[in-house]
Scaffold this motif. Structure first.
Motif, PDB file in Angstrom:
ATOM      1  N   ALA A  69       0.841  -1.198   0.000  1.00 38.09           N
ATOM      2  CA  ALA A  69       0.000   0.000   0.000  1.00 38.09           C
ATOM      3  C   ALA A  69       0.875   1.245   0.000  1.00 38.09           C
ATOM      4  CB  ALA A  69      -0.926   0.005   1.218  1.00 38.09           C
ATOM      5  N   ARG A  70       0.377   2.303  -0.657  1.00 34.17           N
ATOM      6  CA  ARG A  70       1.108   3.565  -0.701  1.00 34.17           C
ATOM      7  C   ARG A  70       0.965   4.349   0.600  1.00 34.17           C
ATOM      8  NH1 ARG A  70       4.258   2.811  -5.101  1.00 34.17           N
ATOM      9  NH2 ARG A  70       3.083   2.612  -7.046  1.00 34.17           N
ATOM     10  N   GLU A  97       3.846  -0.482  14.814  1.00 36.12           N
ATOM     11  CA  GLU A  97       4.133  -1.654  13.967  1.00 36.12           C
ATOM     12  C   GLU A  97       2.878  -2.318  13.407  1.00 36.12           C
ATOM     13  OE1 GLU A  97       7.251  -2.102  13.111  1.00 36.12           O
ATOM     14  OE2 GLU A  97       7.685  -0.416  14.423  1.00 36.12           O
ATOM     15  N   GLN A  98       1.740  -1.679  13.539  1.00 38.67           N
ATOM     16  CA  GLN A  98       0.511  -2.156  12.918  1.00 38.67           C
ATOM     17  C   GLN A  98       0.111  -1.192  11.806  1.00 38.67           C
ATOM     18  OE1 GLN A  98      -1.288  -5.168  13.790  1.00 38.67           O
ATOM     19  NE2 GLN A  98       0.721  -5.440  14.738  1.00 38.67           N
ATOM     20  N   ALA A  99      -0.506  -1.719  10.761  1.00 42.13           N
ATOM     21  CA  ALA A  99      -0.890  -0.891   9.622  1.00 42.13           C
ATOM     22  C   ALA A  99      -2.341  -1.147   9.258  1.00 42.13           C
ATOM     23  CB  ALA A  99       0.010  -1.178   8.431  1.00 42.13           C
ATOM     24  N   MET A 100      -2.973  -0.125   8.682  1.00 45.41           N
ATOM     25  CA  MET A 100      -4.381  -0.217   8.307  1.00 45.41           C
ATOM     26  C   MET A 100      -4.564   0.488   6.964  1.00 45.41           C
ATOM     27  SD  MET A 100      -7.641   0.680  10.743  1.00 45.41           S
ATOM     28  CE  MET A 100      -7.008   2.310  11.154  1.00 45.41           C
ATOM     29  N   LEU A 101      -5.396  -0.081   6.099  1.00 40.92           N
ATOM     30  CA  LEU A 101      -5.679   0.526   4.808  1.00 40.92           C
ATOM     31  C   LEU A 101      -7.125   0.257   4.421  1.00 40.92           C
ATOM     32  CD1 LEU A 101      -4.425  -1.709   1.908  1.00 40.92           C
ATOM     33  CD2 LEU A 101      -3.856  -2.292   4.263  1.00 40.92           C
ATOM     34  N   THR A 102      -7.651   1.095   3.538  1.00 35.15           N
ATOM     35  CA  THR A 102      -9.009   0.895   3.032  1.00 35.15           C
ATOM     36  C   THR A 102      -8.940   0.477   1.565  1.00 35.15           C
ATOM     37  OG1 THR A 102      -9.234   3.234   2.411  1.00 35.15           O
ATOM     38  CG2 THR A 102     -10.007   2.586   4.612  1.00 35.15           C
ATOM     39  N   ILE A 103      -9.896  -0.378   1.179  1.00 34.76           N
ATOM     40  CA  ILE A 103      -9.974  -0.874  -0.189  1.00 34.76           C
ATOM     41  C   ILE A 103     -11.395  -0.641  -0.701  1.00 34.76           C
ATOM     42  CG2 ILE A 103      -9.604  -2.828  -1.739  1.00 34.76           C
ATOM     43  CD1 ILE A 103      -7.127  -2.095  -0.138  1.00 34.76           C
TER      44      ILE A 103
END
Length: 337
Positions: free
Chosen positions: A249-250, A257-263
């Motif tokens: 993801a960009r 150290e946790q990541a979140m993204l929307t799709i």
């Protein structure tokens, strides 16, 4: 947090009650146009004398705290440069809570300091307005569509900075029509209709309540969470471990150290090939949980990969040709964004 705002005008009855955990620092507010969101912010800021505002946020009585408000219009002093606008706000602060240079950099205003407001683009003026409000050292910051004129990169940069300030203690209530922004950056959300709060709670819970009632399929999106594996500067992206698979993801939101993204549902395609059989780098083996009826020539596929949910919006023509069915194993793909 427990705040009640009551007011009445010819075109709007405002009876809004927000009740969320006292520890909530970053709250998102959304709803249809005309619901009263901007009016609610003006009441909380004390700009509407006829409104009755009661309650408190953590240990602060809402009617007595120092409040900052960022309007959709920047409202900068036109006869002062950007730097002078910001210095004036800092001078008016009772005590300087935030370092001037850090705020200027965090809001991406460092190259604008000598410019006059009439030479700024809409996005530049928005960033200056946010910086000015922060430098005035408010206890609560109210934001009305503060990043609507920014491109994606700047939008995420500024929202990440606001999130950092919220974690350090600055309470924020942000209005946005973009539920994806609120899903990524706000801990809690409230949804407003016709002057009242009709849904509120943890952002994930509110989004789950809203999804069935979204007026069209194209508004639906998924939120994926996972462990941050690496930052890949040469590829201008991040690698994230989600449900045993590596995603890229960009602009993920990264915290501890946790990541979140929307799709977006319209960005997801599905097929029956193996996960590595395409140039699209993001692929997740999924099971189809449900297939919707056609609406406007489109079909929504509800997918599960472990405990993570994805939505895929496909055409009715594709569904008639491929005949996807509940319980079938497929691969979901979405581009690096």
């Amino acid at each position: 947090m427990e705040v009640v705002v009551q007011a009445a005008w010819d075109n709007l009855q405002l009876n809004a009650s927000i009740q969320l955990p006292a520890t909530a620092q970053f709250i998102g507010l959304s709803g249809p146009s005309g619901a009263g969101k901007s009016t609610l912010l003006r009441c909380l800021a004390g700009l509407t004398g006829s409104a009755k505002v009661t309650g408190q946020w953590e240990n602060s009585r809402i009617a007595r705290v120092r409040t900052g408000l960022v309007f959709q219009d920047s409202l900068l002093f036109p006869h002062l440069s950007v730097g002078q606008n910001l210095l004036l706000a800092a001078d008016f602060a009772k005590q300087q809570t935030y370092h001037f240079d850090e705020v200027v950099l965090g809001c991406k205003c460092n190259h604008l300091m000598t410019r006059m407001p009439n030479t700024l683009s809409g996005g530049e003026a928005q960033r200056v307005a946010i910086a000015r409000a922060i430098l005035n050292s408010p206890q609560i910051l109210l934001l009305d569509e503060p990043v609507s004129a920014l491109d994606d990169t700047l939008k995420h940069d500024v929202l990440k900075y606001l999130t950092k300030l919220a974690r350090s203690g600055l309470k924020m209530l942000m209005v946005s029509h973009d539920l994806r922004e609120l899903a990524l950056y706000s801990e809690y959300m409230a949804w407003m209709e016709q002057g009242s709060i009709v849904h509120q709670g943890a952002s994930n819970d509110v989004l789950a309540q809203l999804t069935p009632s979204m007026p069209n399929f194209e508004q639906q999106f998924s939120v994926l969470k996972g462990a941050l594996k690496a930052h890949l500067p040469e590829q201008a992206c991040y690698a994230i471990e989600c449900e045993g698979h590596t995603l890229y993801a960009r602009h993920p939101v990264v915290s501890k150290e946790q990541a979140m993204l929307t799709i977006d549902a319209r960005d997801v395609s599905i097929d029956r090939q193996e996960a590595n059989a395409s140039s699209i780098v993001n692929a997740m083996p999924c099971v189809i949980e449900s297939v919707s009826e056609s609406r406007g020539g489109q079909v929504m596929i509800n997918l599960m990969c472990g405990r993570s949910r994805l939505f895929a919006l496909i055409s009715q023509l594709s569904q008639e040709r491929l005949q996807f069915r509940e319980g079938e194993a497929v691969t979901a793909r979405f581009k690096l964004r």
